[in-house]
Design a protein around this motif. Structure first.
Motif, PDB file in Angstrom:
ATOM      1  N   TRP A   1      65.582  61.112  77.222  1.00 58.69           N
ATOM      2  CA  TRP A   1      67.356  61.720  77.134  1.00 58.69           C
ATOM      3  C   TRP A   1      67.876  60.402  76.825  1.00 58.69           C
ATOM      4  O   TRP A   1      69.017  60.675  76.018  1.00 58.69           O
ATOM      5  CB  TRP A   1      67.507  62.244  78.267  1.00 58.69           C
ATOM      6  CG  TRP A   1      67.355  63.694  78.664  1.00 58.69           C
ATOM      7  CD1 TRP A   1      65.930  63.613  79.442  1.00 58.69           C
ATOM      8  CD2 TRP A   1      67.223  64.645  77.781  1.00 58.69           C
ATOM      9  NE1 TRP A   1      65.973  64.855  78.813  1.00 58.69           N
ATOM     10  CE2 TRP A   1      66.705  65.959  78.650  1.00 58.69           C
ATOM     11  CE3 TRP A   1      68.190  65.367  77.152  1.00 58.69           C
ATOM     12  CZ2 TRP A   1      66.279  67.192  77.903  1.00 58.69           C
ATOM     13  CZ3 TRP A   1      68.424  66.215  77.081  1.00 58.69           C
ATOM     14  CH2 TRP A   1      67.556  67.623  77.175  1.00 58.69           C
ATOM     15  N   VAL A   2      67.823  58.835  76.666  1.00 58.34           N
ATOM     16  CA  VAL A   2      67.914  58.182  77.010  1.00 58.34           C
ATOM     17  C   VAL A   2      67.836  57.554  74.814  1.00 58.34           C
ATOM     18  O   VAL A   2      69.107  57.442  74.726  1.00 58.34           O
ATOM     19  CB  VAL A   2      68.119  56.767  77.454  1.00 58.34           C
ATOM     20  CG1 VAL A   2      67.938  55.673  77.247  1.00 58.34           C
ATOM     21  CG2 VAL A   2      67.638  57.088  79.021  1.00 58.34           C
ATOM     22  N   ILE A   3      66.977  57.894  74.475  1.00 56.85           N
ATOM     23  CA  ILE A   3      66.729  57.366  73.251  1.00 56.85           C
ATOM     24  C   ILE A   3      67.434  58.470  72.815  1.00 56.85           C
ATOM     25  O   ILE A   3      68.376  57.948  71.438  1.00 56.85           O
ATOM     26  CB  ILE A   3      65.316  57.575  73.003  1.00 56.85           C
ATOM     27  CG1 ILE A   3      64.186  56.537  73.763  1.00 56.85           C
ATOM     28  CG2 ILE A   3      64.588  57.592  70.907  1.00 56.85           C
ATOM     29  CD1 ILE A   3      62.535  56.208  73.042  1.00 56.85           C
ATOM     30  N   MET A   4      67.537  59.040  72.731  1.00 57.62           N
ATOM     31  CA  MET A   4      68.693  60.425  72.651  1.00 57.62           C
ATOM     32  C   MET A   4      69.541  60.099  71.627  1.00 57.62           C
ATOM     33  O   MET A   4      70.404  60.949  70.458  1.00 57.62           O
ATOM     34  CB  MET A   4      68.615  61.905  73.200  1.00 57.62           C
ATOM     35  CG  MET A   4      67.036  63.189  72.367  1.00 57.62           C
ATOM     36  SD  MET A   4      67.550  63.724  70.965  1.00 57.62           S
ATOM     37  CE  MET A   4      69.058  64.166  70.382  1.00 57.62           C
ATOM     38  N   SER A   5      70.645  59.920  73.003  1.00 62.16           N
ATOM     39  CA  SER A   5      71.568  59.645  73.001  1.00 62.16           C
ATOM     40  C   SER A   5      71.946  57.527  71.950  1.00 62.16           C
ATOM     41  O   SER A   5      73.199  58.131  71.688  1.00 62.16           O
ATOM     42  CB  SER A   5      71.949  59.356  74.672  1.00 62.16           C
ATOM     43  OG  SER A   5      71.481  57.538  75.327  1.00 62.16           O
ATOM     44  N   GLU A   6      70.719  57.515  71.729  1.00 66.62           N
ATOM     45  CA  GLU A   6      71.325  56.285  71.004  1.00 66.62           C
ATOM     46  C   GLU A   6      70.332  55.993  69.679  1.00 66.62           C
ATOM     47  O   GLU A   6      71.583  55.780  68.013  1.00 66.62           O
ATOM     48  CB  GLU A   6      70.201  55.164  71.577  1.00 66.62           C
ATOM     49  CG  GLU A   6      70.171  54.716  73.581  1.00 66.62           C
ATOM     50  CD  GLU A   6      69.581  53.806  73.581  1.00 66.62           C
ATOM     51  OE1 GLU A   6      70.587  53.388  74.813  1.00 66.62           O
ATOM     52  OE2 GLU A   6      68.588  54.243  73.544  1.00 66.62           O
ATOM     53  N   ILE A   7      69.580  56.856  69.646  1.00 67.00           N
ATOM     54  CA  ILE A   7      68.793  57.067  67.359  1.00 67.00           C
ATOM     55  C   ILE A   7      69.632  57.385  67.223  1.00 67.00           C
ATOM     56  O   ILE A   7      70.058  57.490  65.406  1.00 67.00           O
ATOM     57  CB  ILE A   7      67.593  57.824  67.909  1.00 67.00           C
ATOM     58  CG1 ILE A   7      67.964  58.855  68.726  1.00 67.00           C
ATOM     59  CG2 ILE A   7      66.695  56.598  68.686  1.00 67.00           C
ATOM     60  CD1 ILE A   7      66.079  60.169  68.840  1.00 67.00           C
ATOM     61  N   PHE A   8      70.972  58.778  66.657  1.00 66.00           N
ATOM     62  CA  PHE A   8      71.931  59.871  66.439  1.00 66.00           C
ATOM     63  C   PHE A   8      72.933  59.121  66.059  1.00 66.00           C
ATOM     64  O   PHE A   8      73.974  58.429  67.184  1.00 66.00           O
ATOM     65  CB  PHE A   8      71.815  60.902  67.111  1.00 66.00           C
ATOM     66  CG  PHE A   8      71.166  61.659  66.737  1.00 66.00           C
ATOM     67  CD1 PHE A   8      70.244  61.973  65.382  1.00 66.00           C
ATOM     68  CD2 PHE A   8      70.142  62.025  67.428  1.00 66.00           C
ATOM     69  CE1 PHE A   8      69.014  63.162  64.939  1.00 66.00           C
ATOM     70  CE2 PHE A   8      68.494  63.078  67.519  1.00 66.00           C
ATOM     71  CZ  PHE A   8      68.271  63.158  66.167  1.00 66.00           C
ATOM     72  N   PRO A   9      74.272  59.642  64.602  1.00 64.11           N
ATOM     73  CA  PRO A   9      75.411  58.159  64.814  1.00 64.11           C
ATOM     74  C   PRO A   9      76.202  59.368  65.475  1.00 64.11           C
ATOM     75  O   PRO A   9      75.879  60.417  66.081  1.00 64.11           O
ATOM     76  CB  PRO A   9      75.604  58.739  63.778  1.00 64.11           C
ATOM     77  CG  PRO A   9      74.706  59.181  63.064  1.00 64.11           C
ATOM     78  CD  PRO A   9      73.244  59.336  63.300  1.00 64.11           C
TER      79      PRO A   9
END
Length: 300
Positions: A244-252
């Motif tokens: 969930w952390v990565i999901m919030s970081e990898i998309f503009p």
């Protein structure tokens, strides 16, 4: 729950400074583990009706608390309300904090995004988002295929010792993950967590295999409990919260809404087989006329 699972990490990632963003986002998973662990502890001694009432109280507390938090400054910048954006950012950083650099960074980033056309779910499948989509969806799919729902819904122990042990293991391991996330990085912690969940599944499978062979009958229950605890602790360390952390970081920011909807949809879809299996189990139980106890029966 599916909506909150994505919205909360995104909101936290947008309102926290980038140097402590990972740790703050992981606190979301820590709070979930604390709630689940507390439910295990109370459920060992209380009825499900009492648990439902307690859950209602916490939901009301959350609803009331939402009226006192500011809107995301990055979202406000995206829709062009700059005065409210700076006001929210100042509220979050404190009255005496200098927010000029961060506000300019948000403004520059938003202006770059506004040069692109309005996004939709179908835009996610463009070549420029292929790698981000593969990482985001892949992590969620592998997280669910790792067996977390099977462990959570179908693990059964004699008495309340096993459930209390799961509660005791979850919270400190999740807290350790929060501390290590920004220090060790996302990828190393994911590797350690994935290795631990593999070991836990292996121990549980080995216990059932030995039970079928009628070997080590006295040790197989302990081996199964150890496997479940290893799996629970390892999952709480990284695999539970880091995707969930990565999901919030990898998309503009212009794609976060569409990406979150897609990933949350496929994430929640893995719950359907478990829920269907649960309802099938319930249907096999009924109350016979004149009998106060629930009994299992076969269809005529």
């Amino acid at each position: 729950m599916g909506l909150l699972s994505y919205v909360v990490p995104v909101y936290i990632a947008e309102v926290t400074p980038k140097d402590i963003r990972g740790g703050f986002t992981s606190v979301h998973q820590l709070m979930i583990c604390c709630g689940v662990s507390l439910t295990y502890l109370i459920g060992a001694f209380a009825t499900w009706r009492t648990l439902a009432l307690i859950g209602t109280i916490t939901c009301l507390m959350q609803l009331l608390g939402l009226f006192f938090i500011p809107e995301s400054p990055r979202w406000q910048a995206k829709i062009g309300i700059w005065i409210e954006c700076e006001a929210s950012l100042q509220f979050l950083r404190g009255n005496n904090a200098d927010i000029s650099d961060e506000a300019n960074e948000i403004k520059d980033y938003t202006e770059q995004l506004q040069q692109h056309s309005k996004s939709s779910v179908f835009d996610l499948f463009q070549k420029e988002y292929a790698w981000s989509l593969t990482v985001g969806v892949g992590l969620m799919v592998l997280q669910q295929f790792g067996g977390v729902n099977g462990i959570a819904f179908y693990a059964r122990f004699s008495g309340s010792v096993g459930m209390i042990a799961m509660a005791v293991v979850q919270v400190p391991m999740t807290a350790l993950g929060v501390v290590l996330l920004d220090k060790s990085g996302r990828r190393p912690l994911l590797l350690v967590s994935a290795a631990g969940t593999c070991l836990g599944c292996f121990l549980v499978g080995l216990s059932f295999f030995l039970q079928d062979l009628q070997q080590w009958k006295e040790a197989t229950p302990v081996l199964s409990l150890v496997g479940v605890l290893v799996y629970t602790g390892s999952f709480s360390l990284g695999m539970g919260g880091i995707p969930w952390v990565i999901m919030s970081e990898i998309f503009p920011i212009n794609m976060k809404g569409s990406a979150g909807s897609l990933v949350t949809l496929q994430h929640s879809s893995f719950l359907l087989p478990c829920v269907a299996r649960l309802f099938c189990s319930w249907r096999s139980w009924c109350r016979r006329p004149g009998d106060g106890r629930s009994k299992k029966y076969k269809r005529p």
